[in-house]
Design an enzyme around this catalytic site. Sequence first.
Site, PDB file in Angstrom:
ATOM      1  N   TRP A 123       0.741  -1.194  -0.171  1.00 37.92           N
ATOM      2  CA  TRP A 123      -0.088  -0.085   0.083  1.00 37.92           C
ATOM      3  C   TRP A 123       0.907   1.274   0.070  1.00 37.92           C
ATOM      4  CZ3 TRP A 123      -2.311   2.718   4.791  1.00 37.92           C
ATOM      5  CH2 TRP A 123      -2.958   3.518   4.618  1.00 37.92           C
ATOM      6  N   ASP A 181      -1.423  -5.941   8.933  1.00 38.39           N
ATOM      7  CA  ASP A 181      -2.225  -5.028   8.414  1.00 38.39           C
ATOM      8  C   ASP A 181      -3.563  -5.263   8.137  1.00 38.39           C
ATOM      9  OD1 ASP A 181      -3.574  -2.489   7.624  1.00 38.39           O
ATOM     10  OD2 ASP A 181      -1.936  -1.976   6.089  1.00 38.39           O
ATOM     11  N   LYS A 221     -13.538  -0.079   4.961  1.00 39.14           N
ATOM     12  CA  LYS A 221     -14.203  -1.005   3.896  1.00 39.14           C
ATOM     13  C   LYS A 221     -15.294  -1.747   4.154  1.00 39.14           C
ATOM     14  CE  LYS A 221     -10.829   0.959   2.125  1.00 39.14           C
ATOM     15  NZ  LYS A 221      -9.497   0.945   2.078  1.00 39.14           N
TER      16      LYS A 221
HETATM   17  N1  PMP Z   1      -3.942  -0.456   5.130  1.00 37.22           N
HETATM   18  C1  PMP Z   1      -4.338  -0.740   3.838  1.00 37.22           C
HETATM   19  C2  PMP Z   1      -3.493  -2.023   3.251  1.00 37.22           C
HETATM   20  C3  PMP Z   1      -5.206  -0.150   3.014  1.00 37.22           C
HETATM   21  O1  PMP Z   1      -5.487  -0.443   1.916  1.00 37.22           O
HETATM   22  C4  PMP Z   1      -5.835   0.974   3.692  1.00 37.22           C
HETATM   23  C5  PMP Z   1      -6.901   1.805   3.087  1.00 37.22           C
HETATM   24  N2  PMP Z   1      -6.740   2.052   1.951  1.00 37.22           N
HETATM   25  C6  PMP Z   1      -5.486   1.346   5.093  1.00 37.22           C
HETATM   26  C7  PMP Z   1      -4.389   0.195   5.644  1.00 37.22           C
HETATM   27  C8  PMP Z   1      -6.005   2.345   6.053  1.00 37.22           C
HETATM   28  O2  PMP Z   1      -7.222   2.351   5.947  1.00 37.22           O
HETATM   29  P1  PMP Z   1      -8.134   3.307   6.733  1.00 37.22           P
HETATM   30  O3  PMP Z   1      -8.885   4.391   5.828  1.00 37.22           O
HETATM   31  O4  PMP Z   1      -9.021   2.715   7.735  1.00 37.22           O
HETATM   32  O5  PMP Z   1      -7.287   4.445   7.293  1.00 37.22           O
END
Ligand code: PMP
Length: 399
Positions: free
Chosen positions: A132, A213, A248
């Site tokens: 990410w 994560d 999500k």
């Molecule tokens: N980790 C990963 C792998 C993600 O894809 C995301 C969101 N795109 C997050 C963490 C963070 O999510 P949040 O919107 O809850 O901060």
Amino acid sequence: MSYFDSVSLAPADPILSLTEAFKADANPDKINLSVGVFVDDNGVTPVLDTVKEAETRLLTNSKTKSYLPITGSPEYARLTQNLCFGSELAKQLRDQTVSLQTPGGTGALRVAADFIAKNLDTKTVWLSNPTWANHGGIFGSAGLQTESYTYFDNASLSLDYAAFIDAISKIPAGDVVVLHGCCHNPTGADLEPEQWEEVAKIAASKGWIPLVDFAYQGFGIDIDTDAAAARIIAKSGLPVFVCQSFSKNLGLYQDRVGALHVVTGDSAATEKVASQLKVSVRTNYSNPPAHGGGIVTTILSDETLTAKWHQEVAAMRGRIAGVRQQFVDALKAAGVSRDFSFLIKQKGMFSFTGLTKEQAMELREKHAIYIVNSGRINVAGITSANLERLVASLKSIIG
Ligand code: PMP
């Protein structure tokens, strides 16, 4: 002369700037496959019915807007531990787990990063290649160095398990290794439960610390199967950080709801770890926002609402899996020369298509189709209304 002469312009976020470009595109048939949010077949990111119901109850029953504790609501902590680890294991681990209600998964990652930087002997965090886009920034901002381990084979567009195992077997003791709990972002390539068992054994024998994560629970196979990484690692007695997000699976993107669970594997260390995590929260945002956590607590503490939420998650997951199949079938029917069947096996919203940066740019410039330059697409962005045009455009580029 300005007081801000010393400030240089930071590079724009590569994914969010694509969204800006998409918004500015005047083509009425433009397609956005770059953003990281779920959309339904009408292209809408919905508010879940269970969330609406929980919000109605919160509005009726709320008595105060006073601060939450630094660590958040204790009930939220217990319920989210149960969801993450399963109630039985969560109960066994309770006295060696510190849980914080955090502003999103990002908040959980950032608090974990601060804690690691200030309190552990290591300064190195290992990230999967690719990962990410925000991981490097989050750990880097906390003063940690990041290294990467091999994960994906660009030729077969699938997990390179042998190379991954080899890479994580060489990571030094005490370092922290970030693992994607499920629905790997950006590749969609996940490990099987037996493979997580092997990862846990390697972590134990090498002495590195896993950080899971966990942003997509329920978007891969189902809520429990998707928790395999967190559960297998925690059950093995290892210390583990789990960064949970409800952006999500509850569609709570803008409410910023997440949790950090630190399983210490050592009851005697738990109080000290909790005290330092509180320092990190206190000096970052003092205490978490309550509304989103209240929604999660309302749903998870009510069996009927929880069952309904499981159905809503299953529907989102089903749409993504259905779209993967339709997309691959349509590409085949259109006679596209390349085999895209690997997309069916990938999990979650994201996939690496194998399209090159040049092809991604051509899609954008000639067809108003926005995908990330790495070739990552958000499969959920494909709808009945845009599938045909997407496939025809790909055919014109790939042949
Ligand atoms: N980790 C990963 C792998 C993600 O894809 C995301 C969101 N795109 C997050 C963490 C963070 O999510 P949040 O919107 O809850 O901060």
